[in-house]
Write an enzyme that holds these catalytic residues in place. Structure first.
Site, short mmCIF file in Angstrom:
data_model
loop_
_atom_site.label_atom_id
_atom_site.label_comp_id
_atom_site.label_asym_id
_atom_site.label_seq_id
_atom_site.Cartn_x
_atom_site.Cartn_y
_atom_site.Cartn_z
N ARG A 16 -0.53 -8.30 -4.36
CA ARG A 16 -0.60 -7.31 -3.29
C ARG A 16 0.07 -7.88 -2.05
O ARG A 16 -0.19 -9.02 -1.67
CB ARG A 16 -2.06 -6.95 -3.01
N GLY B 90 0.82 -1.21 0.00
CA GLY B 90 0.00 0.00 0.00
C GLY B 90 0.86 1.26 0.00
O GLY B 90 0.57 2.23 -0.71
N SER C 72 -1.01 -5.29 4.83
CA SER C 72 -1.30 -5.63 6.22
C SER C 72 -2.81 -5.73 6.40
O SER C 72 -3.58 -5.29 5.54
CB SER C 72 -0.72 -4.58 7.16
N ASP D 238 -2.85 -5.96 13.21
CA ASP D 238 -3.63 -5.67 14.41
C ASP D 238 -4.76 -6.68 14.50
O ASP D 238 -5.06 -7.38 13.53
CB ASP D 238 -4.18 -4.24 14.38
N ARG E 205 6.98 -5.25 12.72
CA ARG E 205 6.40 -5.85 11.52
C ARG E 205 7.45 -6.40 10.56
O ARG E 205 7.14 -7.20 9.70
CB ARG E 205 5.56 -4.80 10.77
N ARG F 95 7.22 1.77 1.31
CA ARG F 95 7.43 0.34 1.47
C ARG F 95 7.94 -0.25 0.14
O ARG F 95 8.79 -1.14 0.11
CB ARG F 95 6.12 -0.31 1.91
N ARG G 74 2.71 11.68 -8.04
CA ARG G 74 2.07 11.64 -6.73
C ARG G 74 2.89 10.89 -5.68
O ARG G 74 2.33 10.35 -4.71
CB ARG G 74 0.67 11.01 -6.80
N1 HPA Z 1 -8.87 -2.27 8.96
C1 HPA Z 1 -8.72 -2.05 7.66
N2 HPA Z 1 -7.58 -2.19 7.03
C2 HPA Z 1 -6.52 -2.59 7.74
C3 HPA Z 1 -6.59 -2.84 9.10
C4 HPA Z 1 -7.85 -2.68 9.74
O1 HPA Z 1 -7.99 -2.89 10.95
N3 HPA Z 1 -5.37 -3.21 9.53
C5 HPA Z 1 -4.56 -3.19 8.45
N4 HPA Z 1 -5.25 -2.82 7.37
#
Ligand code: HPA
Length: 233
Positions: free
Chosen positions: A88, A21, A91, A205, A218, A25, A44
């Site tokens: 892709r 994303g 996370s 998370d 991470r 990175r 951009r």
């Molecule tokens: N929500 C949406 N996208 C995410 C999250 C989340 O908790 N964690 C990492 N990408």
């Protein structure tokens, strides 16, 4: 060749593109995993680098956050740059209690709360799934590298800060493993354009335990995810 969002020239984008994303990175991946990386897009600040991995051409490019963003970049890569595979590497937030921080998830399919597929005017709901060829190869590579993984369904959501804090539990009841914000659009795009796509995620998370990772923590699981993805080039 160039598009409103990508100034890479003809031949500067490889047939396989890895998409984190975050564009920084993408820079990190290029500098740490690719041989001879060359910066080919800065529009951009959505950096794209092309180099080789084990002698095979690979581009790493940021997707931005959310389906509108990955929808734009993946469309242009598939349609105008002749890209065949997009993987892709992102996370996600875990929806199931057996998913631990840093676990690797290989997405078999993606549900969504977005209207992305309404553009196709289908008489129903489009199931966005990953490429079986890439999925199988990813699983084989993970086994070879001794990296544990989960394979299953994910949710691609338009909403990070949801008005109803507990709404995710309904997706969890349907066996959805985790939430992110991009894969449904990527898989739909690949289906429409007859290309291949896969998503590999690291749990950053947990909605179940409310635990979160720090950026440094991470790194290790991220490296595992990258090793799998790079073998798919
Ligand atoms: N929500 C949406 N996208 C995410 C999250 C989340 O908790 N964690 C990492 N990408």
């Amino acid at each position: 060749m160039s598009t409103p969002h990508n100034k890479a020239k003809n031949g500067e984008i490889a047939k396989t593109v890895l998409m984190p994303g975050d564009p920084l990175r993408a820079k990190f991946i290029a500098e740490n995993f690719l041989e001879n990386p060359k910066l080919v897009n800065t529009v951009r600040n959505m950096f794209a680098y092309t180099g080789t991995y084990n002698g095979k051409g690979v581009t790493v490019m940021g997707s931005g956050m959310g389906m509108p963003s990955i929808g734009i970049y993946s469309y242009e890569l598939f349609q105008f740059y002749g890209v065949e595979k997009i993987i892709r590497v992102g996370s996600c937030g875990a929806y199931q209690k057996d998913l631990k921080l840093y676990d690797v998830i290989i997405a078999q399919g993606a549900c969504t709360d977005s209207g992305f597929a309404s553009q196709y005017n289908l008489n129903g709901t489009f199931s966005a799934i990953s490429s079986f060829e890439l999925l199988r190869k990813a699983v084989e590579e993970a086994d070879k590298l001794n990296i544990p993984y989960h394979v299953g369904n994910i949710l691609s959501s338009d909403i990070f800060y949801h008005d109803e804090a507990d709404s995710w539990k309904k997706w969890a009841k349907m066996g959805v493993l985790a939430v992110e914000m991009e894969s449904y659009a990527l898989f739909a795009q690949a289906a429409r354009l007859n290309k291949k796509a896969l998503t590999i995620l690291t749990v950053s998370d947990s909605l179940v335990t409310k635990e979160e990772t720090t950026a440094e923590e991470r790194e290790k699981s991220f490296t595992q995810m990258m090793k799998i993805a790079l073998e798919l080039a």
